[in-house]
Write a protein that holds these residues in place. Structure first.
Motif, PDB file in Angstrom:
ATOM      1  N   ILE A  88      38.122  43.316  29.233  1.00 30.75           N
ATOM      2  CA  ILE A  88      37.242  43.736  30.316  1.00 30.75           C
ATOM      3  C   ILE A  88      37.963  43.540  31.646  1.00 30.75           C
ATOM      4  O   ILE A  88      39.020  42.920  31.702  1.00 30.75           O
ATOM      5  CB  ILE A  88      35.911  42.954  30.321  1.00 30.75           C
ATOM      6  CG1 ILE A  88      36.157  41.483  30.700  1.00 30.75           C
ATOM      7  CG2 ILE A  88      35.194  43.073  28.985  1.00 30.75           C
ATOM      8  CD1 ILE A  88      34.877  40.696  30.975  1.00 30.75           C
TER       9      ILE A  88
ATOM     10  N   PHE B  71      37.185  42.160  35.664  1.00 24.93           N
ATOM     11  CA  PHE B  71      36.270  41.406  36.510  1.00 24.93           C
ATOM     12  C   PHE B  71      36.766  41.500  37.941  1.00 24.93           C
ATOM     13  O   PHE B  71      37.953  41.278  38.212  1.00 24.93           O
ATOM     14  CB  PHE B  71      36.207  39.940  36.073  1.00 24.93           C
ATOM     15  CG  PHE B  71      35.544  39.042  37.066  1.00 24.93           C
ATOM     16  CD1 PHE B  71      34.170  39.097  37.266  1.00 24.93           C
ATOM     17  CD2 PHE B  71      36.285  38.151  37.828  1.00 24.93           C
ATOM     18  CE1 PHE B  71      33.560  38.275  38.204  1.00 24.93           C
ATOM     19  CE2 PHE B  71      35.685  37.322  38.759  1.00 24.93           C
ATOM     20  CZ  PHE B  71      34.311  37.392  38.952  1.00 24.93           C
ATOM     21  N   GLU B  72      35.857  41.839  38.870  1.00 20.57           N
ATOM     22  CA  GLU B  72      36.239  42.000  40.273  1.00 20.57           C
ATOM     23  C   GLU B  72      35.246  41.293  41.172  1.00 20.57           C
ATOM     24  O   GLU B  72      34.041  41.250  40.891  1.00 20.57           O
ATOM     25  CB  GLU B  72      36.263  43.497  40.628  1.00 20.57           C
ATOM     26  CG  GLU B  72      36.832  43.830  41.994  1.00 20.57           C
ATOM     27  CD  GLU B  72      35.796  43.866  43.117  1.00 20.57           C
ATOM     28  OE1 GLU B  72      36.205  43.965  44.290  1.00 20.57           O
ATOM     29  OE2 GLU B  72      34.582  43.797  42.828  1.00 20.57           O
TER      30      GLU B  72
ATOM     31  N   LEU C  56      33.141  47.178  31.742  1.00 18.58           N
ATOM     32  CA  LEU C  56      33.414  47.258  30.313  1.00 18.58           C
ATOM     33  C   LEU C  56      33.007  48.636  29.797  1.00 18.58           C
ATOM     34  O   LEU C  56      32.314  49.391  30.483  1.00 18.58           O
ATOM     35  CB  LEU C  56      32.694  46.136  29.563  1.00 18.58           C
ATOM     36  CG  LEU C  56      31.238  45.863  29.947  1.00 18.58           C
ATOM     37  CD1 LEU C  56      30.298  46.588  29.024  1.00 18.58           C
ATOM     38  CD2 LEU C  56      30.960  44.383  29.929  1.00 18.58           C
TER      39      LEU C  56
ATOM     40  N   VAL D 117      37.783  38.868  26.659  1.00 19.81           N
ATOM     41  CA  VAL D 117      36.647  37.973  26.853  1.00 19.81           C
ATOM     42  C   VAL D 117      36.172  37.495  25.477  1.00 19.81           C
ATOM     43  O   VAL D 117      36.142  38.265  24.516  1.00 19.81           O
ATOM     44  CB  VAL D 117      35.509  38.675  27.630  1.00 19.81           C
ATOM     45  CG1 VAL D 117      34.926  39.835  26.853  1.00 19.81           C
ATOM     46  CG2 VAL D 117      34.432  37.679  28.042  1.00 19.81           C
TER      47      VAL D 117
ATOM     48  N   PHE E 137      31.143  33.184  32.213  1.00 17.35           N
ATOM     49  CA  PHE E 137      29.894  33.879  32.504  1.00 17.35           C
ATOM     50  C   PHE E 137      28.831  33.388  31.533  1.00 17.35           C
ATOM     51  O   PHE E 137      29.121  33.101  30.373  1.00 17.35           O
ATOM     52  CB  PHE E 137      30.027  35.395  32.316  1.00 17.35           C
ATOM     53  CG  PHE E 137      31.276  35.998  32.892  1.00 17.35           C
ATOM     54  CD1 PHE E 137      31.397  36.175  34.258  1.00 17.35           C
ATOM     55  CD2 PHE E 137      32.315  36.397  32.074  1.00 17.35           C
ATOM     56  CE1 PHE E 137      32.538  36.747  34.803  1.00 17.35           C
ATOM     57  CE2 PHE E 137      33.460  36.963  32.594  1.00 17.35           C
ATOM     58  CZ  PHE E 137      33.573  37.138  33.968  1.00 17.35           C
TER      59      PHE E 137
ATOM     60  N   LEU F 118      27.492  42.691  28.152  1.00 19.14           N
ATOM     61  CA  LEU F 118      28.637  41.793  28.237  1.00 19.14           C
ATOM     62  C   LEU F 118      28.829  41.027  26.933  1.00 19.14           C
ATOM     63  O   LEU F 118      29.955  40.873  26.450  1.00 19.14           O
ATOM     64  CB  LEU F 118      28.463  40.816  29.406  1.00 19.14           C
ATOM     65  CG  LEU F 118      29.574  39.782  29.603  1.00 19.14           C
ATOM     66  CD1 LEU F 118      30.951  40.444  29.719  1.00 19.14           C
ATOM     67  CD2 LEU F 118      29.289  38.933  30.846  1.00 19.14           C
TER      68      LEU F 118
ATOM     69  N   ARG G 121      31.624  41.319  39.602  1.00 17.94           N
ATOM     70  CA  ARG G 121      31.227  42.427  38.741  1.00 17.94           C
ATOM     71  C   ARG G 121      32.162  42.501  37.538  1.00 17.94           C
ATOM     72  O   ARG G 121      33.385  42.328  37.694  1.00 17.94           O
ATOM     73  CB  ARG G 121      31.296  43.766  39.503  1.00 17.94           C
ATOM     74  CG  ARG G 121      30.196  43.936  40.534  1.00 17.94           C
ATOM     75  CD  ARG G 121      30.624  44.847  41.652  1.00 17.94           C
ATOM     76  NE  ARG G 121      31.660  44.244  42.471  1.00 17.94           N
ATOM     77  CZ  ARG G 121      31.407  43.348  43.444  1.00 17.94           C
ATOM     78  NH1 ARG G 121      30.171  42.962  43.686  1.00 17.94           N
ATOM     79  NH2 ARG G 121      32.397  42.832  44.158  1.00 17.94           N
ATOM     80  N   VAL G 122      31.595  42.763  36.361  1.00 18.68           N
ATOM     81  CA  VAL G 122      32.412  43.016  35.178  1.00 18.68           C
ATOM     82  C   VAL G 122      32.326  44.496  34.849  1.00 18.68           C
ATOM     83  O   VAL G 122      31.264  45.118  34.974  1.00 18.68           O
ATOM     84  CB  VAL G 122      31.970  42.164  33.967  1.00 18.68           C
ATOM     85  CG1 VAL G 122      32.252  40.694  34.215  1.00 18.68           C
ATOM     86  CG2 VAL G 122      30.508  42.382  33.634  1.00 18.68           C
TER      87      VAL G 122
ATOM     88  N   LEU H 181      36.483  34.616  30.121  1.00 17.56           N
ATOM     89  CA  LEU H 181      37.525  35.616  30.351  1.00 17.56           C
ATOM     90  C   LEU H 181      38.846  34.895  30.586  1.00 17.56           C
ATOM     91  O   LEU H 181      38.948  34.045  31.474  1.00 17.56           O
ATOM     92  CB  LEU H 181      37.174  36.471  31.576  1.00 17.56           C
ATOM     93  CG  LEU H 181      38.292  37.349  32.152  1.00 17.56           C
ATOM     94  CD1 LEU H 181      38.720  38.416  31.151  1.00 17.56           C
ATOM     95  CD2 LEU H 181      37.854  37.993  33.462  1.00 17.56           C
TER      96      LEU H 181
ATOM     97  N   TYR I 174      29.635  33.802  38.248  1.00 16.72           N
ATOM     98  CA  TYR I 174      30.809  33.317  37.519  1.00 16.72           C
ATOM     99  C   TYR I 174      31.154  31.897  37.940  1.00 16.72           C
ATOM    100  O   TYR I 174      30.772  31.417  38.996  1.00 16.72           O
ATOM    101  CB  TYR I 174      32.017  34.232  37.739  1.00 16.72           C
ATOM    102  CG  TYR I 174      32.610  34.195  39.134  1.00 16.72           C
ATOM    103  CD1 TYR I 174      33.587  33.253  39.488  1.00 16.72           C
ATOM    104  CD2 TYR I 174      32.208  35.106  40.107  1.00 16.72           C
ATOM    105  CE1 TYR I 174      34.132  33.222  40.761  1.00 16.72           C
ATOM    106  CE2 TYR I 174      32.755  35.088  41.388  1.00 16.72           C
ATOM    107  CZ  TYR I 174      33.712  34.147  41.708  1.00 16.72           C
ATOM    108  OH  TYR I 174      34.245  34.117  42.966  1.00 16.72           O
TER     109      TYR I 174
ATOM    110  N   THR J  87      25.326  34.865  29.913  1.00 14.07           N
ATOM    111  CA  THR J  87      24.643  36.143  29.810  1.00 14.07           C
ATOM    112  C   THR J  87      23.636  36.096  28.674  1.00 14.07           C
ATOM    113  O   THR J  87      23.526  35.109  27.954  1.00 14.07           O
ATOM    114  CB  THR J  87      25.668  37.270  29.588  1.00 14.07           C
ATOM    115  OG1 THR J  87      25.016  38.537  29.639  1.00 14.07           O
ATOM    116  CG2 THR J  87      26.380  37.121  28.250  1.00 14.07           C
TER     117      THR J  87
END
Length: 225
Positions: free
Chosen positions: A150, A152-153, A112, A173, A134, A142, A109-110, A205, A125, A136
């Motif tokens: 940002i 990212f998790e 922002l 990013v 990423f 994004l 997940r990002v 990123l 990712y 997109t």
């Protein structure tokens, strides 16, 4: 040229194979744990098999999960529905452990900030030499976050044993401006974005900070006592 392995065809087979690989087990390992022949484990993974409940119970135990997980009963449920385990503890992970858990690809997940407030979006990712890529849409939130910072998790939750881990990366990013480079990165990626076509805008990123935590349960398989 040797043919690639035949992909699992049944839903149960795909889940069994994914869980086995996640645990780093061979088919022989799972067979020994479940009291079955390695050939039958292969059959379950590669064919549209429907094992009986007795074997499913043994197989779920061998794979440190539940029958419900293996049969897809939790596919539309959020992770983490299990109760907290007794005597659980949280440990911080170093950078090496964090990168090892991220692997070379996955879903995360990002987070922002937009004009109307913060937003969190799921993304596929790819890890590339200490950075995260990423793909997109050109008009996605994004894409609009280019040249900003940002978060990212990504994480893994094991509902069966109420344990798991999470890794967080924070940093700027950027857009990959050169189209030849972007094309090579897309072609080298493990898969196209799950969300579908039209996501050819490649972003990178470069984390300036990486942190991670793991929840350890002393009496759970695989955790130290």
């Amino acid at each position: 040229m040797a043919r690639p392995p035949h992909p699992p065809r049944g839903d149960i087979g795909r889940r069994v194979a994914a869980r086995r690989l996640q645990l780093g087990l061979s088919r022989q390992d799972v067979a020994l744990r479940a009291g079955a022949a390695p050939g039958y484990i292969q059959y379950v993974e590669e064919q549209d098999a429907t094992p009986g409940i007795g074997f499913l119970l043994r197989l779920a135990d061998a794979l440190e999960t539940t029958v419900r997980e293996l049969t897809g009963g939790t596919v539309d449920l959020p992770s983490g529905l299990g109760r907290a385990a007794r005597e659980a503890r949280m440990v911080e992970l170093d950078d090496t452990e964090c990168w090892a858990l991220l692997g070379d690809h996955g879903v995360g997940r990002v987070a922002l900030t937009q004009d109307d407030g913060p937003v969190v979006l799921p993304v596929n990712y790819q890890v590339l030499d200490g950075e995260v890529m990423f793909s997109t849409g050109e008009r996605s939130p994004l894409a609009g976050a280019a040249d900003t910072e940002i978060a990212f998790e990504t994480d893994h939750i094991d509902d069966a044993f109420s344990k798991g881990w999470s890794v967080l990366l924070v940093g700027p990013v950027r857009v990959v401006e050169d189209e030849d480079t972007a094309r090579r990165l897309r072609e080298a990626a493990y898969s196209t974005p799950w969300a579908g076509e039209g996501r050819d805008h490649v972003m990178i990123l470069a984390p300036r900070r990486i942190t991670g935590r793991r929840i350890i349960v002393n009496d759970a398989p695989g955790d130290a006592r």
